[in-house]
Structure formats: C-alpha cells, structure tokens
Design a protein around this motif. Structure first.
Motif, short mmCIF file in Angstrom:
data_model
loop_
_atom_site.label_atom_id
_atom_site.label_comp_id
_atom_site.label_asym_id
_atom_site.label_seq_id
_atom_site.Cartn_x
_atom_site.Cartn_y
_atom_site.Cartn_z
N GLU A 32 1.83 4.45 22.64
CA GLU A 32 1.65 4.59 21.20
C GLU A 32 1.64 3.21 20.53
O GLU A 32 0.85 2.96 19.63
CB GLU A 32 2.76 5.46 20.61
N ILE A 33 2.54 2.33 20.96
CA ILE A 33 2.58 0.98 20.39
C ILE A 33 1.29 0.26 20.66
O ILE A 33 0.72 -0.40 19.78
CB ILE A 33 3.76 0.18 20.99
N ASN A 34 0.77 0.38 21.89
CA ASN A 34 -0.48 -0.28 22.22
C ASN A 34 -1.62 0.23 21.36
O ASN A 34 -2.50 -0.52 20.94
CB ASN A 34 -0.81 -0.10 23.69
N LYS A 35 -1.63 1.53 21.06
CA LYS A 35 -2.68 2.08 20.20
C LYS A 35 -2.57 1.52 18.79
O LYS A 35 -3.56 1.24 18.13
CB LYS A 35 -2.60 3.60 20.18
N ILE A 36 -1.33 1.36 18.31
CA ILE A 36 -1.12 0.80 16.97
C ILE A 36 -1.63 -0.64 16.94
O ILE A 36 -2.30 -1.07 16.00
CB ILE A 36 0.37 0.84 16.59
N ASP A 37 -1.31 -1.42 17.98
CA ASP A 37 -1.68 -2.83 18.01
C ASP A 37 -3.18 -3.02 18.07
O ASP A 37 -3.70 -4.05 17.63
CB ASP A 37 -1.03 -3.52 19.21
N THR A 38 -3.91 -2.04 18.64
CA THR A 38 -5.35 -2.21 18.75
C THR A 38 -6.09 -1.54 17.61
O THR A 38 -7.28 -1.66 17.51
CB THR A 38 -5.86 -1.61 20.10
N ARG A 55 -1.33 8.86 3.08
CA ARG A 55 -2.64 8.24 3.32
C ARG A 55 -2.54 6.83 3.90
O ARG A 55 -3.57 6.23 4.24
CB ARG A 55 -3.44 8.19 2.02
N VAL A 56 -1.34 6.32 4.04
CA VAL A 56 -1.15 4.96 4.54
C VAL A 56 -0.86 4.99 6.04
O VAL A 56 0.00 5.75 6.50
CB VAL A 56 0.01 4.26 3.79
N ASP A 57 -1.54 4.16 6.80
CA ASP A 57 -1.31 4.07 8.24
C ASP A 57 0.07 3.47 8.49
O ASP A 57 0.38 2.37 8.02
CB ASP A 57 -2.39 3.19 8.88
N ARG A 58 0.91 4.22 9.22
CA ARG A 58 2.29 3.78 9.43
C ARG A 58 2.67 3.97 10.89
O ARG A 58 2.06 4.73 11.62
CB ARG A 58 3.25 4.60 8.57
N MET A 59 3.72 3.25 11.30
CA MET A 59 4.25 3.41 12.65
C MET A 59 4.93 4.77 12.76
O MET A 59 5.71 5.16 11.88
CB MET A 59 5.27 2.30 12.95
N PRO A 60 4.68 5.51 13.85
CA PRO A 60 5.36 6.79 14.03
C PRO A 60 6.88 6.59 14.11
O PRO A 60 7.36 5.64 14.72
CB PRO A 60 4.80 7.30 15.36
N PRO A 61 7.66 7.49 13.51
CA PRO A 61 9.12 7.36 13.55
C PRO A 61 9.68 7.25 14.97
O PRO A 61 10.66 6.55 15.20
CB PRO A 61 9.60 8.63 12.85
N ALA A 62 9.07 7.95 15.93
CA ALA A 62 9.57 7.89 17.30
C ALA A 62 9.45 6.48 17.89
O ALA A 62 10.30 6.04 18.67
CB ALA A 62 8.82 8.89 18.17
N VAL A 63 8.39 5.78 17.53
CA VAL A 63 8.22 4.41 18.00
C VAL A 63 9.21 3.49 17.29
O VAL A 63 9.86 2.64 17.92
CB VAL A 63 6.78 3.94 17.76
N TYR A 64 9.34 3.67 15.99
CA TYR A 64 10.29 2.86 15.23
C TYR A 64 11.70 2.98 15.78
O TYR A 64 12.44 2.01 15.87
CB TYR A 64 10.25 3.30 13.76
N LEU A 91 0.83 -1.21 0.00
CA LEU A 91 0.00 0.00 0.00
C LEU A 91 0.86 1.26 0.00
O LEU A 91 0.55 2.25 -0.68
CB LEU A 91 -0.93 -0.01 1.21
N ALA A 92 1.96 1.22 0.77
CA ALA A 92 2.84 2.39 0.82
C ALA A 92 3.52 2.64 -0.52
O ALA A 92 3.58 3.78 -1.01
CB ALA A 92 3.89 2.21 1.92
N TYR A 93 4.01 1.59 -1.16
CA TYR A 93 4.66 1.74 -2.45
C TYR A 93 3.68 2.26 -3.51
O TYR A 93 4.02 3.10 -4.35
CB TYR A 93 5.27 0.42 -2.91
N ARG A 94 2.46 1.76 -3.47
CA ARG A 94 1.47 2.21 -4.44
C ARG A 94 1.13 3.68 -4.23
O ARG A 94 1.00 4.45 -5.18
CB ARG A 94 0.22 1.35 -4.33
#
Length: 269
Positions: free
Chosen positions: A263-269, A240-249, A227-230
C-alpha cells in the motif's frame, strides 16, 4: 550507520539523494522509500515548529532535540543536520557539534557566514576534536571566484565536502577543475527550480556525492494539509482529498506487513 558510511557516500562515484525530514513519521516514510541518508534543515524546523519561513536562526538546541526524536524511525540511516547558529567561534562550534553527536546526528552542514577565516578555524577545530561527525562546509561568496576560494580554504581546513552556495549546477565543472578530488554536495532548494539541472551521472562525474532536498517533503505535506482543511471547511469532510490509509499510518514506526508495504509503495508512486 557511522560517519565512515556517510563519508563513503561522498566518494562513492554515484549520487545519493538526501531528502528533508522533520518528524518521526516523515523519517519513517523516507526510510521506507529506500533513502540511504536524510537531512534535517533549519528551514524545515522553522516551518514545522514556528510556522514561518526560514529566519536563519533555528537554534542548535532545537535541531538537536528534534533530531533525537527521529532516530528510532531512521533505523540506522544517517541524519545530516544544518548548523547555522551556535557556531560563533571554534570552541562554540565544538560544543555544539558534540551536542549534535549525542543527539545521533551523523553529519552537519556548517554555515560559513561573513568571515571565511573564522569558518576555516571552526572547521579545523571540528575536524580535530569531533572527528565522529561528518563535516560539510557551505561556501558562499560575492561571485564565483570568491565562492571557489572559500571552498578551497574549507577543504584545506579538513572539511569532508564542500557545498557551494549560489552556484548553478552548470558551473560546477569550473569548481571541479579548481578543486580536483574534493567531494561536493549540492542543495536543490525549492526556491530554485527548472533549467540547468544535471543528471545524477553528470553530477557524479563532477565529484558530487550528495544532493540535499531540504523542503520538498515539507511543502508537499503542507499542500496536502491545506487541501484537506479546505475540503472540511467547504464540504464537512475530506473524502475528496487523497490521503494515507489509516492502516498504513498506524504502522509507520513498526515493521509493516507485506500487504501494508505494498500500500505504501502504491501511495509513493
């Protein structure tokens, strides 16, 4: 964790889910999600290192090399790994299992191939000479009866658990009746979805201690990357693509601050 910890999971009376991991980042995310065991599969190696579907011959050296890179991110969570190639006879099986152990692998899923007698001999050699590694024996046959017979032979040879291949979860009760007291492992392949799946409590009641999910995370990651490449190709960015925040990465392999964990927990849910 030691092999004793992993063996305890097999007989704990409840199911432990072991998701597939394939690199340090995925391993770190699995641990942060609370998983107590993880799985490095041959198909995951084929997908992430070769860009191809499982070809059935990811070499043991490649799996051991990849496993060694995962250990710092696992923080003691036991790693299971597939053992498809490099186990041609009992001596080869022992040599490869020792290489796995040096790489930090706590347990292996041994493929049985065509010769059930040879597989039983390999299991006996592994149990005697590499007891530090938990042994889960895959058992596949032409029909349920042959699969059950292979499970019986592998348990008798000393396998810590059996993984019946091609058996629907709804049929596990028959295997439990044929092999009372033998721990079982189930692989929830992405190729087989939908009806017939049992609840965790039902699986535990049948003697299932571990459920493997070898490709769920790989396929999710590939879908997100697609999706990101497209989006970049079509719009010039991936906003427009849901991604992990750079600070979490940036903290994946470090101990996160409380706000980053949230933030990670919010991403996981």
């Amino acid at each position: 964790m030691t092999a004793a910890d992993l063996r305890a999971m097999l007989v704990a009376g409840h199911v432990t889910h072991a998701p597939g991991v394939y690199d340090p980042a995925s391993a770190a995310l699995a641990v942060r999600a609370g998983h107590r065991a993880v799985h490095l599969s041959g198909p995951a190696i084929s997908a992430t290192m070769l860009g191809r579907p499982d070809l059935g011959f990811a070499p043991a050296t490649q799996i051991a090399d990849r496993a060694a890179t995962l250990l710092p991110a696992l923080g003691g969570v036991p790693l299971l790994a597939d053992a498809d190639v490099g186990y041609d006879d009992p001596d080869h099986a022992v040599w490869t299992a020792l290489a796995y152990r040096r790489a930090g692998i706590s347990g292996l899923c041994l493929d049985d191939g065509d010769d059930a007698g040879l597989t039983a001999a390999r299991i006996a050699a592994l149990v005697e000479r590499v007891p530090e590694v938990v042994l889960i024996a895959r058992a596949g046959g032409r029909g349920l009866d042959e699969t059950f017979e292979r499970c019986r032979a592998y348990a008798a040879a000393g396998a810590d658990a059996v993984l019946p291949v091609g058996v629907r979860e709804a049929d596990l009760g028959r295997l439990r009746a044929a092999l009372p007291g033998v721990p079982m492992v189930v692989c929830r392949s992405e190729a087989a979805t939908g009806g017939g799946r049992l609840t965790g409590a039902e699986l535990a009641g049948l003697g299932v201690g571990l459920v493997l999910h070898p490709l769920a995370a790989v396929l999710a990651a590939l879908r997100a990357a697609s999706l990101a490449y497209r989006a970049i190709a079509e719009e010039g960015d991936a906003e427009r693509v849901d991604r992990m925040p750079p600070a979490v990465y940036a903290t994946l392999t470090d101990r996160p601050e409380p706000e980053i964990t949230a933030e990670i927990n919010k991403i996981d849910t």
